[in-house]
Design an enzyme around this catalytic site. Structure first.
Site, PDB file in Angstrom:
ATOM      1  N   LYS A  89       0.833  -1.207   0.000  1.00 18.54           N
ATOM      2  CA  LYS A  89       0.000   0.000   0.000  1.00 18.54           C
ATOM      3  C   LYS A  89       0.872   1.263   0.000  1.00 18.54           C
ATOM      4  CE  LYS A  89      -3.917  -2.213   2.321  1.00 18.54           C
ATOM      5  NZ  LYS A  89      -4.945  -2.033   3.365  1.00 18.54           N
ATOM      6  N   TYR A 119     -12.369  -2.420  -3.620  1.00 25.74           N
ATOM      7  CA  TYR A 119     -12.878  -2.461  -2.248  1.00 25.74           C
ATOM      8  C   TYR A 119     -14.416  -2.448  -2.207  1.00 25.74           C
ATOM      9  CZ  TYR A 119      -8.283  -1.867  -0.039  1.00 25.74           C
ATOM     10  OH  TYR A 119      -7.004  -2.057   0.421  1.00 25.74           O
ATOM     11  N   ASN A 141      -2.025  -0.259   6.854  1.00 22.80           N
ATOM     12  CA  ASN A 141      -1.496  -1.531   7.350  1.00 22.80           C
ATOM     13  C   ASN A 141      -0.556  -2.218   6.357  1.00 22.80           C
ATOM     14  OD1 ASN A 141      -3.462  -2.238   5.551  1.00 22.80           O
ATOM     15  ND2 ASN A 141      -4.577  -3.603   6.925  1.00 22.80           N
ATOM     16  N   HIS A 172      -1.897  -5.411   1.287  1.00 26.05           N
ATOM     17  CA  HIS A 172      -3.197  -6.061   1.083  1.00 26.05           C
ATOM     18  C   HIS A 172      -2.940  -7.426   0.455  1.00 26.05           C
ATOM     19  CE1 HIS A 172      -7.308  -6.808  -0.295  1.00 26.05           C
ATOM     20  NE2 HIS A 172      -6.732  -7.260  -1.396  1.00 26.05           N
ATOM     21  N   GLU A 223      -9.348  -9.990  -8.042  1.00 24.29           N
ATOM     22  CA  GLU A 223      -8.383  -8.904  -7.852  1.00 24.29           C
ATOM     23  C   GLU A 223      -7.253  -8.977  -8.880  1.00 24.29           C
ATOM     24  OE1 GLU A 223      -7.475  -9.276  -3.658  1.00 24.29           O
ATOM     25  OE2 GLU A 223      -9.438  -8.483  -3.088  1.00 24.29           O
TER      26      GLU A 223
HETATM   27  P1  CMP Z   1      -7.259  -4.634   3.385  1.00 26.51           P
HETATM   28  O1  CMP Z   1      -6.746  -6.012   3.577  1.00 26.51           O
HETATM   29  O2  CMP Z   1      -6.656  -3.839   2.287  1.00 26.51           O
HETATM   30  O3  CMP Z   1      -8.838  -4.715   3.155  1.00 26.51           O
HETATM   31  C1  CMP Z   1      -9.743  -3.738   3.587  1.00 26.51           C
HETATM   32  C2  CMP Z   1      -9.055  -2.664   4.365  1.00 26.51           C
HETATM   33  O4  CMP Z   1      -9.910  -1.833   5.119  1.00 26.51           O
HETATM   34  C3  CMP Z   1      -8.136  -3.262   5.402  1.00 26.51           C
HETATM   35  O5  CMP Z   1      -7.037  -3.851   4.766  1.00 26.51           O
HETATM   36  C4  CMP Z   1      -7.842  -2.080   6.292  1.00 26.51           C
HETATM   37  O6  CMP Z   1      -6.712  -1.341   5.863  1.00 26.51           O
HETATM   38  C5  CMP Z   1      -9.095  -1.231   6.091  1.00 26.51           C
HETATM   39  N1  CMP Z   1      -9.863  -1.103   7.328  1.00 26.51           N
HETATM   40  C6  CMP Z   1     -10.443  -2.088   8.019  1.00 26.51           C
HETATM   41  N2  CMP Z   1     -11.076  -1.584   9.110  1.00 26.51           N
HETATM   42  C7  CMP Z   1     -10.867  -0.239   9.098  1.00 26.51           C
HETATM   43  C8  CMP Z   1     -11.257   0.835   9.942  1.00 26.51           C
HETATM   44  N3  CMP Z   1     -11.989   0.621  11.029  1.00 26.51           N
HETATM   45  N4  CMP Z   1     -10.848   2.069   9.614  1.00 26.51           N
HETATM   46  C9  CMP Z   1     -10.117   2.281   8.505  1.00 26.51           C
HETATM   47  N5  CMP Z   1      -9.715   1.297   7.649  1.00 26.51           N
HETATM   48  C10 CMP Z   1     -10.090   0.053   7.952  1.00 26.51           C
END
Ligand code: CMP
Length: 143
Positions: free
Chosen positions: A9, A49, A112, A115, A126
């Site tokens: 990311k 998403y 985080n 992904h 995807e």
């Molecule tokens: P990802 O695996 O990319 O898939 C969905 C993403 O939503 C997840 O990683 C997080 O980065 C994001 N996400 C999940 N919960 C929250 C939250 N409460 N606030 C902001 N982002 C979130």
């Protein structure tokens, strides 16, 4: 052979973690079959998403993933979908074990680092959203 979609990311790219993350999956024994540095469009982000559309953080999610370059990848190997998820650790870095990618490098759930597809259906969807067939490579000999 099973394939998965992984994406460093914008936070991971800006923190110069691409090499470190690629190395982890290489050392594990998976094969990189497709990769590109790209900026995700709003349309692609909303599509990727889509399952989170009704969540309160959807707007933030789309804004973040389109905020700077990502490193999109396709990896291949036995059980690569679930093993890559294990290597990534829990979605929220505060719950991720040390030794996992998010446990070692992540701080916030919205940023985080990486992904990864969560199922064979997501992986197929995807991969086809981010890559054309001719961008995926084949290894003639596997070790
Ligand atoms: P990802 O695996 O990319 O898939 C969905 C993403 O939503 C997840 O990683 C997080 O980065 C994001 N996400 C999940 N919960 C929250 C939250 N409460 N606030 C902001 N982002 C979130």
């Amino acid at each position: 052979m099973e394939k998965t979609f992984l994406m460093v990311k914008p936070d991971g790219v800006q923190r110069n973690l691409i090499g470190e993350l690629v190395t982890r999956f290489e050392k594990k024994g998976f094969h990189l079959v497709g990769a590109k540095l790209m900026t995700v469009s709003k349309e692609l982000a909303e599509n990727h998403y889509g399952e989170h559309k009704e969540r309160p953080f959807f707007g933030e999610l789309v804004d973040f993933i389109t905020s700077g370059p990502v490193f999109a990848m396709v990896w291949e190997g036995d059980n690569v979908i679930s093993t890559a998820r294990t290597m990534m650790g829990a979605t929220n870095p505060k719950d991720a074990n040390p030794g996992t990618i998010r446990g070692d490098y992540g701080v916030q759930v919205s940023m985080n680092v990486i992904h990864g597809s969560d199922s064979p259906t997501s992986a197929e969807r995807e991969i086809s959203l981010f890559f054309n067939e001719n961008e995926l490579n084949e290894y003639t000999k596997t070790i």
